[in-house]
Design a protein around this motif. Structure first.
Motif, PDB file in Angstrom:
ATOM      1  N   ALA A 115       0.800  -1.313  -0.105  1.00  0.00           N
ATOM      2  CA  ALA A 115      -0.076  -0.056  -0.069  1.00  0.00           C
ATOM      3  C   ALA A 115       0.753   1.404  -0.070  1.00  0.00           C
ATOM      4  N   VAL A 116       2.075   1.102   0.646  1.00  0.00           N
ATOM      5  CA  VAL A 116       2.834   2.339   0.850  1.00  0.00           C
ATOM      6  C   VAL A 116       3.313   2.506  -0.733  1.00  0.00           C
ATOM      7  N   ALA A 117       3.732   1.378  -1.254  1.00  0.00           N
ATOM      8  CA  ALA A 117       4.030   1.590  -2.888  1.00  0.00           C
ATOM      9  C   ALA A 117       3.045   2.058  -3.695  1.00  0.00           C
ATOM     10  N   ASP A 118       1.957   1.660  -3.560  1.00  0.00           N
ATOM     11  CA  ASP A 118       0.815   2.046  -4.275  1.00  0.00           C
ATOM     12  C   ASP A 118       0.469   3.646  -3.951  1.00  0.00           C
ATOM     13  N   PHE A 143       2.801   6.016  -3.362  1.00  0.00           N
ATOM     14  CA  PHE A 143       3.725   6.740  -4.043  1.00  0.00           C
ATOM     15  C   PHE A 143       3.609   6.938  -5.626  1.00  0.00           C
ATOM     16  N   ARG A 144       3.261   5.465  -6.225  1.00  0.00           N
ATOM     17  CA  ARG A 144       3.130   5.659  -7.383  1.00  0.00           C
ATOM     18  C   ARG A 144       1.727   6.405  -8.033  1.00  0.00           C
ATOM     19  N   THR A 145       0.732   6.373  -7.128  1.00  0.00           N
ATOM     20  CA  THR A 145      -0.444   7.114  -7.447  1.00  0.00           C
ATOM     21  C   THR A 145       0.071   8.501  -7.616  1.00  0.00           C
ATOM     22  N   VAL A 146       0.915   8.950  -6.625  1.00  0.00           N
ATOM     23  CA  VAL A 146       1.043  10.448  -6.513  1.00  0.00           C
ATOM     24  C   VAL A 146       1.896  10.949  -7.973  1.00  0.00           C
ATOM     25  N   ALA A 147       3.049   9.881  -8.217  1.00  0.00           N
ATOM     26  CA  ALA A 147       4.005  10.098  -9.324  1.00  0.00           C
ATOM     27  C   ALA A 147       3.339  10.251 -10.627  1.00  0.00           C
ATOM     28  N   ASP A 148       2.191   9.200 -10.571  1.00  0.00           N
ATOM     29  CA  ASP A 148       1.562   9.034 -11.897  1.00  0.00           C
ATOM     30  C   ASP A 148       0.422  10.376 -12.002  1.00  0.00           C
TER      31      ASP A 148
END
Length: 297
Positions: free
Chosen positions: A119-122, A124-129
């Motif tokens: 969930a942590v990874a998701d 960060f990826r959501t923000v970067a996307d």
């Protein structure tokens, strides 16, 4: 010389307020100019812990970024802190910071809820996307309750806009492993680890102490990068008493930085509750340590 996505010598800049506690954009511009033109900083990180992000509104955060970008954005990298414990809110802040002209984003691990690593990874990826500017991960488990584990960082490094890490994990083995296996740019977030992190491949720092002694901190890195490792260690040792007093004396770095800035006649203003301003005795101790460093060789 290119400053890269986040610069090299960053101040975690305080957020100046007026005497009655309102955001003071003009004072923020004045401080930003001083830090960049005379304080050894080629980057500024806004709206972080030192910038009192827990007690500033979304509108204040955006206004601060706009003001500082206008003042120094042509000659320093401006990174905006946008991290919250809510992914949706973090995306909103990220887009607002990008619109305001920020060159990069600082995104802290979601705090309090302590999500698992996937969930942590998701998050960060959501923000970067959601944006088109580079993202610096902020790993500070002592505050958030959750660290960004090594395998998670290795996976996140594959994202084209996740470009750096502000490292407050106090784990050089972890940092060295990630540095050796990814292109992530590591920035020391703890003053006492500036030089050790540089030695294992760190590329810069984000420093509260740089609000008042940025040129002294930069001299450490300049000496190391010129091959003067002994001189870098000596300069680091000279800076440690002030760093310790500002960051490890029981008062938050925001409080000590604003106390010193105010005592030196520089823009700062009060802190917002629940923080409390340093008293006169505390400020005098800080000022003595500052002068001892400033007067040294």
């Amino acid at each position: 010389m290119s400053l890269g996505p986040f610069g090299r010598t960053n101040a975690a800049m305080v957020t100046p307020f007026t005497a009655d506690g309102r955001l003071d954009p003009a004072a923020a511009q004045e401080l930003a100019v001083r830090l960049v033109d005379h304080g050894g900083c080629d980057g500024l990180v806004l709206n972080g812990t030192t910038g009192e992000s827990p007690t500033t509104t979304d509108a204040e955060k955006e206004a601060l970024v706009r003001a500082v970008v206008e003042a120094v954005g042509d000659r320093a990298r401006i990174t905006a802190g946008v991290g919250t414990s809510d992914t949706r809110h973090t995306v909103e802040l990220s887009r607002a910071a990008e619109r305001a002209g920020a060159h990069g984003l600082l995104v802290v691990t979601p705090y309090y809820s302590r999500p698992p690593q996937d969930a942590v990874a998701d998050h960060f990826r959501t923000v970067a996307d959601a944006v088109g500017i580079p993202v610096m991960l902020y790993d500070i488990p002592a505050r958030t309750g959750t660290r960004i584990e090594t395998e998670t960082m290795l996976a996140l490094a594959e994202h084209p806009r996740i470009a750096g890490v502000k490292d407050c994990g106090y784990d050089l083995l972890h940092s060295a492993k990630v540095i050796s296996r990814t292109p992530l740019a590591f920035y020391a977030g703890a003053e006492e680890l500036h030089l050790p992190l540089r030695a294992v491949g760190g590329v810069g720092y984000v420093s509260t102490v740089a609000n008042v002694a940025g040129a002294r901190l930069r001299a450490v890195w300049d000496a190391y990068d010129a091959g003067g490792t002994a001189e870098a260690a000596r300069l680091q040792g000279r800076a440690l008493p002030l760093c310790e007093l500002m960051m490890c004396s029981g008062l938050p770095g925001t409080v000590t930085a604003k106390a010193l800035l105010g005592a030196l006649g520089l823009p700062s203003g009060p802190v917002r509750a629940p923080l409390r301003c340093a008293d006169s005795a505390e400020t005098d101790r800080l000022l003595r340590a500052y002068r001892e460093l400033a007067d040294g060789d």
